[in-house]
Structures are given as structure tokens and as C-alpha cells.
Design an enzyme around this catalytic site. Structure first.
Site, PDB file in Angstrom:
ATOM      1  N   ASP A  16       0.844  -1.194   0.000  1.00 53.30           N
ATOM      2  CA  ASP A  16       0.000   0.000   0.000  1.00 53.30           C
ATOM      3  C   ASP A  16       0.876   1.238   0.000  1.00 53.30           C
ATOM      4  O   ASP A  16       2.053   1.185   0.352  1.00 53.30           O
ATOM      5  CB  ASP A  16      -0.899   0.023   1.247  1.00 53.30           C
ATOM      6  CG  ASP A  16      -0.076  -0.020   2.529  1.00 53.30           C
ATOM      7  OD1 ASP A  16       0.241   1.059   3.055  1.00 53.30           O
ATOM      8  OD2 ASP A  16       0.276  -1.127   2.994  1.00 53.30           O
ATOM      9  N   ASP A  46       1.415   4.533   2.029  1.00 54.06           N
ATOM     10  CA  ASP A  46       1.076   4.876   3.397  1.00 54.06           C
ATOM     11  C   ASP A  46       0.190   6.124   3.446  1.00 54.06           C
ATOM     12  O   ASP A  46       0.065   6.867   2.471  1.00 54.06           O
ATOM     13  CB  ASP A  46       2.348   5.075   4.217  1.00 54.06           C
ATOM     14  CG  ASP A  46       2.153   4.659   5.660  1.00 54.06           C
ATOM     15  OD1 ASP A  46       1.725   3.513   5.892  1.00 54.06           O
ATOM     16  OD2 ASP A  46       2.428   5.468   6.554  1.00 54.06           O
TER      17      ASP A  46
END
Length: 262
Positions: free
Chosen positions: A202, A204
Site C-alpha cells: 500500500d 502509506d
């Protein structure tokens, strides 16, 4: 007797690695490890596998018995450790699905048992936290992996706030994780060659708008890349060099250790 020379410590969603594995329940002076250690063969090499969170993710990052895990693997003879883990990216250049072999670590955890040293003078060198030989083997086996970067390890289990994420990025750090410390330093104290293999799951919170990082997002991305990661690790295991003479072990030459290396 050495039962394995190499270990893989599996991260979130990475709960099995070896075919036709035997299991060992390994008691340690530090309590129980995350679970039984699986033993098998990969590319003609004897390999141990341990899921750091347990087989069913029983242990969140701050509750993992890192000392027991490290001691158990060393007691089986392990001298080289590959440590795949899920990470968030702090830079748009490292998007989801990128594999990074970091070369630096920043510890932002607190309250974890982070050393085997409980008495006396025994200071482990840790300027370069990851083994360059093992890291090079991973990179040579994985041409699409990114070399280098700093991984900041936070306490968890919560994800970072936007302000925290932006602060970490402003320091020039590239990845954020919850399990890389004290695992890496304990491996060094056990005189093992250790390298992290970080899969970006992902961007952040500081890089995103909307609701930020979610657990479902992280687990789904890791699951989608699991077979790829297994293949990369198997290729790296096939080319790992002889650990003899590596500074990851020789740092203790001439030092009277105040703890047991099994």
C-alpha cells in the site's frame, strides 16, 4: 546436528512455504516461538520455515516472541535468514506490488524485548543491519526487485497517522513496517546473516487521500503476490553463498558473549 542451514520467516498471509515438511516443536529459554518450525528441502538446501505471526496469525506485531523465534531457528543450525514482510510505501516511486530489499532500518518501536543481552558488556555492531551477501543473492534472483532503502519499524498494531507518515517520508525513509525490529538485531546477536524482503502492499497514509490504509487492502495485495514471492525466495535460496567468514557472524570474534548462542 544441523537440521537446516537457511530459514524463511513468513509475514502477514505467508503461513506455509515447504512441501512435504516435517515439523519441530522447539522449546527455548525465552518461551515458545510463534509455532512449530517446518523443515524441508528447497533447491537441494535444508530450509526451516516459521510464520512470525503464527499459522493462523495469532500474534500481532507487538506480541510476537521475537527472541524465541530467533533462538529456535539458531538451535536448528540456521545461519542465513530470509525475512519476507509486508510494508507500506513512503514514496510514490515504490508502488503496490514492488519488492524492495532494504539496506537500512530505523526503530520506532517501544517496549519489545529487543536483545538477548541481560548482563555485562556486549554491544552488537548494527550500522548495517542487513547482510549484504544474502541481500545480493535475493537481488540477483529477482531482477525486478528494488535495491536499497530505509525501512522504519513502528510499534503497531495501528497504522500511521497522516502526520506520522509525512514525517517519516520527510526524513528520506522509504518503507514503513511493524515487525522488522527487533527481528533483525536478534538475528545479528545469533550471528546469522539476515535480509528483509519487503513487499509493498500500500501507499502509506501520508501519500493517500481518502480513508488511508486498510487491513483488507494489505492482506489482499500480499495474497495476490504470494506465489511470486515464494518463487523469488526459492531462486534466492538456490544461490545463497557460504556464510563462513561473513561479518554477520565474525563480529563476535574475540568478544565474550554474555548470552547463549545455541
Amino acid at each position: 546436528m544441523t537440521e537446516a542451514d537457511i530459514a524463511v520467516i513468513g509475514g502477514s498471509g505467508f503461513y506455509s512455504f515447504l512441501e512435504d515438511a516435517e515439523e519441530r516443536h522447539v522449546p527455548t529459554p525465552y518461551g515458545d516461538p510463534s509455532g512449530p518450525v517446518a523443515l524441508g528441502t528447497v533447491a537441494g538446501r535444508r530450509v526451516a520455515f516459521l510464520p512470525r505471526h503464527g499459522a493462523h496469525h495469532a500474534f500481532p506485531p507487538h506480541r510476537i516472541n521475537y527472541r524465541a523465534n530467533a533462538w529456535a531457528l539458531r538451535s536448528l543450525g540456521v545461519r542465513q535468514v530470509l525475512a519476507p514482510c509486508a510494508v507500506g510505501s513512503l514514496t510514490p516511486d515504490l508502488g503496490p506490488g514492488t519488492v524492495v530489499v532494504p539496506d537500512q532500518l530505523v526503530d520506532r518501536t517501544h517496549g519489545r524485548a529487543a536483545t538477548f543481552v541481560e548482563t555485562g558488556a556486549c554491544h552488537v555492531p548494527f550500522a548495517d543491519p542487513y547482510c549484504p551477501r544474502v541481500s545480493d543473492a535475493v537481488l540477483q534472483a529477482s531482477p525486478d526487485a528494488t535495491r536499497g532503502g530505509t525501512m522504519v519499524v513502528v510499534e503497531g498494531p495501528r497504522f500511521s497517522t497522516r502526520a506520522e507518515s509525512q514525517h517519516y517520508a520527510a526524513q528520506g525513509w522509504s518503507l514503513v513496517n511493524m515487525t522488522g525490529h527487533p527481528e533483525a538485531v536478534l538475528a545479528r546477536e545469533m550471528q546469522q546473516c539476515y535480509a528483509a524482503v519487503a513487499l509493498v502492499t500500500d501507499l502509506d497514509a501520508g501519500l493517500e487521500s481518502g480513508s488511508g490504509v486498510s487491513q483488507d487492502e494489505v492482506f489482499a495485495l500480499f495474497a495476490a503476490n504470494l506465489e511470486r514471492l515464494r518463487g523469488m525466495l526459492a531462486d534466492a535460496i538456490a544461490t545463497l553463498p557460504d556464510p563462513d567468514g561473513c561479518t554477520c557472524a565474525t563480529w563476535a570474534d574475540g568478544i565474550e558473549l554474555t548470552y547463549e548462542v545455541p
